[in-house]
Design an enzyme around this catalytic site. Structure first.
Site, PDB file in Angstrom:
ATOM      1  NE  ARG A  13     -12.450  -0.993 -52.469  1.00 15.09           N
ATOM      2  CZ  ARG A  13     -13.663  -1.232 -52.929  1.00 15.09           C
ATOM      3  NH1 ARG A  13     -14.422  -2.148 -52.363  1.00 15.09           N
ATOM      4  NH2 ARG A  13     -14.146  -0.559 -53.955  1.00 15.09           N
ATOM      5  N   GLY A  14      -7.278  -1.207 -51.614  1.00 16.50           N
ATOM      6  CA  GLY A  14      -6.714  -0.700 -52.860  1.00 16.50           C
ATOM      7  C   GLY A  14      -5.536   0.242 -52.634  1.00 16.50           C
ATOM      8  CG  ASP A  34     -13.113   3.435 -47.407  1.00 15.42           C
ATOM      9  OD1 ASP A  34     -14.238   3.556 -47.933  1.00 15.42           O
ATOM     10  OD2 ASP A  34     -12.096   3.125 -48.047  1.00 15.42           O
ATOM     11  CG  ASP A  70     -20.355  10.105 -47.601  1.00 16.68           C
ATOM     12  OD1 ASP A  70     -19.608  10.547 -48.502  1.00 16.68           O
ATOM     13  OD2 ASP A  70     -21.544   9.805 -47.807  1.00 16.68           O
ATOM     14  CB  VAL A  71     -14.903  12.370 -48.837  1.00 18.53           C
ATOM     15  CG1 VAL A  71     -13.859  11.546 -48.105  1.00 18.53           C
ATOM     16  CG2 VAL A  71     -15.271  11.738 -50.178  1.00 18.53           C
ATOM     17  CG  ASN A  97      -6.650   6.988 -52.135  1.00 17.46           C
ATOM     18  OD1 ASN A  97      -6.055   6.869 -53.217  1.00 17.46           O
ATOM     19  ND2 ASN A  97      -7.359   5.999 -51.603  1.00 17.46           N
ATOM     20  CE1 TYR A 162     -11.964   7.864 -61.621  1.00 17.85           C
ATOM     21  CE2 TYR A 162     -10.510   7.723 -63.524  1.00 17.85           C
ATOM     22  CZ  TYR A 162     -10.730   7.577 -62.167  1.00 17.85           C
ATOM     23  OH  TYR A 162      -9.708   7.159 -61.340  1.00 17.85           O
ATOM     24  CE  LYS A 166      -9.843  10.297 -59.814  1.00 16.57           C
ATOM     25  NZ  LYS A 166      -9.476  10.316 -58.381  1.00 16.57           N
TER      26      LYS A 166
HETATM   27  P1  NAD Z   1     -10.988   1.305 -54.636  1.00 17.46           P
HETATM   28  O1  NAD Z   1     -12.390   1.281 -55.087  1.00 17.46           O
HETATM   29  O2  NAD Z   1     -10.387   0.050 -54.157  1.00 17.46           O
HETATM   30  O3  NAD Z   1     -10.757   2.423 -53.517  1.00 17.46           O
HETATM   31  C1  NAD Z   1     -11.523   3.589 -53.436  1.00 17.46           C
HETATM   32  C2  NAD Z   1     -11.958   3.742 -51.993  1.00 17.46           C
HETATM   33  O4  NAD Z   1     -12.694   4.979 -51.866  1.00 17.46           O
HETATM   34  C3  NAD Z   1     -12.908   2.602 -51.564  1.00 17.46           C
HETATM   35  O5  NAD Z   1     -12.431   2.006 -50.392  1.00 17.46           O
HETATM   36  C4  NAD Z   1     -14.234   3.318 -51.355  1.00 17.46           C
HETATM   37  O6  NAD Z   1     -15.050   2.757 -50.352  1.00 17.46           O
HETATM   38  C5  NAD Z   1     -13.773   4.716 -50.987  1.00 17.46           C
HETATM   39  N1  NAD Z   1     -14.848   5.704 -51.168  1.00 17.46           N
HETATM   40  C6  NAD Z   1     -15.695   5.818 -52.218  1.00 17.46           C
HETATM   41  N2  NAD Z   1     -16.584   6.794 -51.978  1.00 17.46           N
HETATM   42  C7  NAD Z   1     -16.282   7.324 -50.769  1.00 17.46           C
HETATM   43  C8  NAD Z   1     -16.845   8.354 -49.976  1.00 17.46           C
HETATM   44  N3  NAD Z   1     -17.916   9.058 -50.393  1.00 17.46           N
HETATM   45  N4  NAD Z   1     -16.283   8.626 -48.786  1.00 17.46           N
HETATM   46  C9  NAD Z   1     -15.205   7.915 -48.338  1.00 17.46           C
HETATM   47  N5  NAD Z   1     -14.635   6.916 -49.040  1.00 17.46           N
HETATM   48  C10 NAD Z   1     -15.175   6.624 -50.248  1.00 17.46           C
HETATM   49  O7  NAD Z   1     -10.153   1.871 -55.892  1.00 17.46           O
HETATM   50  P2  NAD Z   1      -8.648   2.428 -55.974  1.00 17.46           P
HETATM   51  O8  NAD Z   1      -8.186   2.086 -57.343  1.00 17.46           O
HETATM   52  O9  NAD Z   1      -7.851   2.035 -54.797  1.00 17.46           O
HETATM   53  O10 NAD Z   1      -8.925   4.008 -55.970  1.00 17.46           O
HETATM   54  C11 NAD Z   1      -8.262   4.915 -55.095  1.00 17.46           C
HETATM   55  C12 NAD Z   1      -8.074   6.234 -55.826  1.00 17.46           C
HETATM   56  O11 NAD Z   1      -7.189   6.028 -56.935  1.00 17.46           O
HETATM   57  C13 NAD Z   1      -9.332   6.828 -56.443  1.00 17.46           C
HETATM   58  O12 NAD Z   1      -9.349   8.233 -56.257  1.00 17.46           O
HETATM   59  C14 NAD Z   1      -9.193   6.501 -57.911  1.00 17.46           C
HETATM   60  O13 NAD Z   1      -9.925   7.385 -58.732  1.00 17.46           O
HETATM   61  C15 NAD Z   1      -7.713   6.621 -58.090  1.00 17.46           C
HETATM   62  N6  NAD Z   1      -7.146   5.957 -59.261  1.00 17.46           N
HETATM   63  C16 NAD Z   1      -7.158   4.602 -59.410  1.00 17.46           C
HETATM   64  C17 NAD Z   1      -6.580   4.015 -60.517  1.00 17.46           C
HETATM   65  C18 NAD Z   1      -6.536   2.517 -60.727  1.00 17.46           C
HETATM   66  O14 NAD Z   1      -6.015   2.083 -61.761  1.00 17.46           O
HETATM   67  N7  NAD Z   1      -7.054   1.711 -59.824  1.00 17.46           N
HETATM   68  C19 NAD Z   1      -5.978   4.812 -61.499  1.00 17.46           C
HETATM   69  C20 NAD Z   1      -5.981   6.188 -61.329  1.00 17.46           C
HETATM   70  C21 NAD Z   1      -6.548   6.748 -60.206  1.00 17.46           C
END
Ligand code: NAD
Length: 259
Positions: A13-14, A34, A70-71, A97, A162, A166
């Site tokens: 997702r996302g 995922d 699970d990473v 990601n 967080y 990062k």
């Molecule tokens: P999201 O929560 O939709 O996606 C994150 C995904 O990581 C989820 O599908 C989740 O199930 C998966 N995940 C979590 N723990 C895991 C694990 N142990 N093993 C495997 N998968 C795992 O959120 P997103 O915004 O799409 O985030 C994606 C990346 O972008 C992340 O690294 C986040 O820190 C980064 N990010 C997001 C934003 C934002 O504004 N949304 C900004 C900067 C960085």
């Protein structure tokens, strides 16, 4: 030319899903990985049903498979890479990601929450990269793209765990870039700005709807809008293919962060 293969963690997702779409449009074989179950966290994470659904929904764009991972678990990372090789015969691009967010004042932030952030966001990148690196060395055009954040460029109140995680991703990206350059593996990071995913809608601004999110972001972001998952896919695809770029942490934030 044979098709190249990309493995994307957090791909259900996302932002991960947006990255998968961009690589499918560029004719890569795509493996999305995922969690198999949402697990306990401050908001709902993804699960195998969503992962399978995303894979079927994107199948009209090209060749896509999925695998649970699970990473934070070494065996799981190794199994995920093995499944990718079995499905596609090789690996050219790894997109680290998967990530989680949390926020809170230091007095109330628990050790468990602190550790989990670093396990997923930092150790997860180490374990996945270690599991994949020997396969990447076999590719004639290998790259790693890590999802860092603008939170890896500047601290923020209530965000020490967080932001710290990062900043670590940026340091790991630079270090791997130098270490793996002689193997021809380029290593870069994307630094997303504000993307309206579960992290924002289910945690950081959980009491606000999409309209309020967009209205707040449009006021603070110089280019006047929040970022999209498509913006992130475009940037990840660029970095995966930029032949003479390594060690970069690229802001995709509409001018909000320039450092
Ligand atoms: P999201 O929560 O939709 O996606 C994150 C995904 O990581 C989820 O599908 C989740 O199930 C998966 N995940 C979590 N723990 C895991 C694990 N142990 N093993 C495997 N998968 C795992 O959120 P997103 O915004 O799409 O985030 C994606 C990346 O972008 C992340 O690294 C986040 O820190 C980064 N990010 C997001 C934003 C934002 O504004 N949304 C900004 C900067 C960085």
């Amino acid at each position: 030319m044979t098709k190249k293969t990309v493995l994307i963690t957090g791909g259900a997702r996302g932002i991960g899903r947006g990255i998968a779409e961009s690589f499918l449009q560029a004719d890569y074989n795509v493996m999305i990985a995922d969690l198999d179950s949402g697990g306990p966290w401050r908001y709902q994470l993804s699960n195998e049903t969503e992962l399978a659904d995303t894979s079927s929904e994107l199948a009209s764009l090209g060749t896509i498979h999925y695998v649970p991972v699970d990473v934070t678990q070494d065996d799981s990372c190794k199994a995920c890479v093995k499944a990718t090789i079995e499905a596609f015969g090789g690996l050219d691009v790894l997109v680290n990601n998967a990530g989680i967010v949390d926020s809170g004042v230091i007095d109330e932030f628990t050790e468990d929450r602190w550790d989990r952030i670093f396990e997923v966001n930092v150790k997860g990148i180490f374990l996945m990269t270690r599991a994949a690196v020997s396969e990447l060395r076999r590719s004639s055009d290998a790259a790693i793209v890590n999802t860092a954040s603008i939170a890896g460029k500047r601290g923020a109140p209530r965000m020490a765990a967080y932001c710290g995680s990062k900043f670590a991703v940026v340091g790991i990206t630079q270090s791997f870039a130098l270490e793996l350059a002689s193997d021809g593996i380029r290593v870069n990071a994307i630094c997303p700005g504000m993307v309206g995913t579960a992290m924002w809608h289910d945690h950081l601004m959980s009491n606000t709807g999409n309209n309020e999110f967009e209205s707040r972001m449009s006021q603070i972001i110089p280019l006047g809008r929040s970022q999209t998952v498509q913006d992130m896919g475009e940037a990840a695809l660029y970095l995966a293919n930029a032949r003479n770029v390594s060690g970069v942490a690229l802001n995709i934030a509409g001018g909000y962060e320039m450092h």
